[in-house]
Scaffold this motif. Sequence first.
Motif, mmCIF file in Angstrom:
data_model
loop_
_atom_site.group_PDB
_atom_site.id
_atom_site.type_symbol
_atom_site.label_atom_id
_atom_site.label_comp_id
_atom_site.label_asym_id
_atom_site.label_seq_id
_atom_site.Cartn_x
_atom_site.Cartn_y
_atom_site.Cartn_z
ATOM 1 N N UNK A 187 0.883 -1.115 0.017
ATOM 2 C CA UNK A 187 0.060 0.003 -0.088
ATOM 3 C C UNK A 187 0.880 1.153 -0.156
ATOM 4 N N UNK A 188 1.936 1.238 0.895
ATOM 5 C CA UNK A 188 2.426 2.473 1.053
ATOM 6 C C UNK A 188 3.494 2.891 -0.093
ATOM 7 N N UNK A 189 3.716 1.580 -0.894
ATOM 8 C CA UNK A 189 4.678 1.945 -1.974
ATOM 9 C C UNK A 189 3.703 2.610 -3.305
ATOM 10 N N UNK A 190 2.570 2.034 -3.201
ATOM 11 C CA UNK A 190 1.410 2.490 -4.220
ATOM 12 C C UNK A 190 1.180 4.069 -4.027
ATOM 13 N N UNK A 191 0.970 4.098 -2.623
ATOM 14 C CA UNK A 191 0.772 5.804 -2.249
ATOM 15 C C UNK A 191 1.978 6.579 -2.688
ATOM 16 N N UNK A 192 3.199 6.095 -2.567
ATOM 17 C CA UNK A 192 4.216 7.076 -2.889
ATOM 18 C C UNK A 192 4.206 7.328 -4.244
ATOM 19 N N UNK A 193 3.857 6.269 -5.254
ATOM 20 C CA UNK A 193 3.841 6.362 -6.715
ATOM 21 C C UNK A 193 2.725 7.338 -6.922
ATOM 22 N N UNK A 194 1.677 7.345 -6.394
ATOM 23 C CA UNK A 194 0.592 8.347 -6.612
ATOM 24 C C UNK A 194 0.904 9.807 -6.095
ATOM 25 N N UNK A 195 1.816 9.855 -4.958
ATOM 26 C CA UNK A 195 2.130 11.113 -4.726
ATOM 27 C C UNK A 195 2.911 11.733 -5.643
ATOM 28 N N UNK A 196 3.888 10.936 -6.030
ATOM 29 C CA UNK A 196 4.841 11.358 -7.226
ATOM 30 C C UNK A 196 4.036 11.786 -8.554
ATOM 31 N N UNK A 197 2.831 11.081 -8.826
ATOM 32 C CA UNK A 197 2.066 11.695 -10.103
ATOM 33 C C UNK A 197 1.376 12.830 -9.758
ATOM 34 N N UNK A 198 0.955 13.039 -8.611
ATOM 35 C CA UNK A 198 0.409 13.927 -8.047
ATOM 36 C C UNK A 198 1.193 15.445 -8.128
ATOM 37 N N UNK A 199 2.466 15.189 -7.689
ATOM 38 C CA UNK A 199 3.385 16.266 -7.676
ATOM 39 C C UNK A 199 3.800 16.545 -8.990
ATOM 40 N N UNK A 200 3.948 15.797 -10.124
ATOM 41 C CA UNK A 200 4.139 16.029 -11.281
ATOM 42 C C UNK A 200 2.869 16.745 -12.121
ATOM 43 N N UNK A 201 2.039 16.419 -11.705
ATOM 44 C CA UNK A 201 0.520 17.231 -12.359
ATOM 45 C C UNK A 201 0.703 18.628 -11.846
ATOM 46 N N UNK A 202 0.959 18.543 -10.684
ATOM 47 C CA UNK A 202 0.987 20.130 -9.810
ATOM 48 C C UNK A 202 1.826 20.952 -10.627
#
Lengths: 85, 85, 85, 85
Positions: free
Chosen positions: D30-45
């Motif tokens: 879960x935590x690895x998945x969340x980190x990947x989502x966080x990276x995608x959100x960061x890129x979109x921002x």
Amino acid sequence: MKHEAMIPRLKKVEGQIRGLIKMIEEEKYCIDILQQISASIGALKSISVEIMKNHINSCVKNAILNGSDEEKIEELTKTIYKFIK
Amino acid sequence: MKHEAMIPRLKKVEGQIRGLIKMIEEEKYCIDILQQISASIGALKSISVEIMKNHINSCVKNAILNGSDEEKIEELTKTIYKFIK
Amino acid sequence: MKHEAMIPRLKKVEGQIRGLIKMIEEEKYCIDILQQISASIGALKSISVEIMKNHINSCVKNAILNGSDEEKIEELTKTIYKFIK
Amino acid sequence: MKHEAMIPRLKKVEGQIRGLIKMIEEEKYCIDILQQISASIGALKSISVEIMKNHINSCVKNAILNGSDEEKIEELTKTIYKFIK
């Protein structure tokens, strides 16, 4: 921990990103592009909180019941902070 | 649940907000005002995650150990979502 | 650039922060404290965007009309990024 | 207004989302998945702020030079607020 329920929602985001690329290729209006990105970010945030909830309901809960929760709660709150800060 | 450790940090934010009011009264540069607000928001976010951590380590943990966690986890994730969205 | 209209709103946030300190002293429920912090962060974000708008309508606009906008727009977008990231 | 420079960055995000779907299918942590989502959100921002900058440098600037900026600045700050709130 299984999060299959998130797959259709992530596929929708994938489609939104492809739509965004097309909007840029077709030189759509900046503000419309930004609104579409904002929608994708919103969807990813909502998916993230769902995954956090699953994680608390499984991994964190099990760790607490096994008395080995310190590290898991530390890891969870660090991850929450990454999203909030 | 006790969060006294947060009081000095909140007092610092209170001082920052008073500083902000003074900056506006003295007609400081917009960007400097915005940076100060950004710092205050950052401090409040960091305090929030600390309180969430305390909350998980006490209220949520107890609820899980008592087998009455469903509502508490629902409430927690709704609150996390409020900060993330 | 004048932002006096923000002063009553910042004073309200100052009051909220004092209320938060009291909530912690009185050991109020974590989730209620978090909701109050979330409200304060929301108020500060809304004030920030108002200040950004004033800034664009004055400093940035003047810089554009004087043909010396490059640095101002760079500075503005860096500040926006600080709030968004 | 052209934002072609954003296309490779959006394609990278598209790849990250596909990677996320695979991580879920392979039942990654879960935590690895969340980190990947966080990276995608960061890129979109980060992409969003770049598009805002282009927008200010073109559409908003032109509107200011033509004396018809009121609506454009209103629209821009509403969009910024959507990302910040």
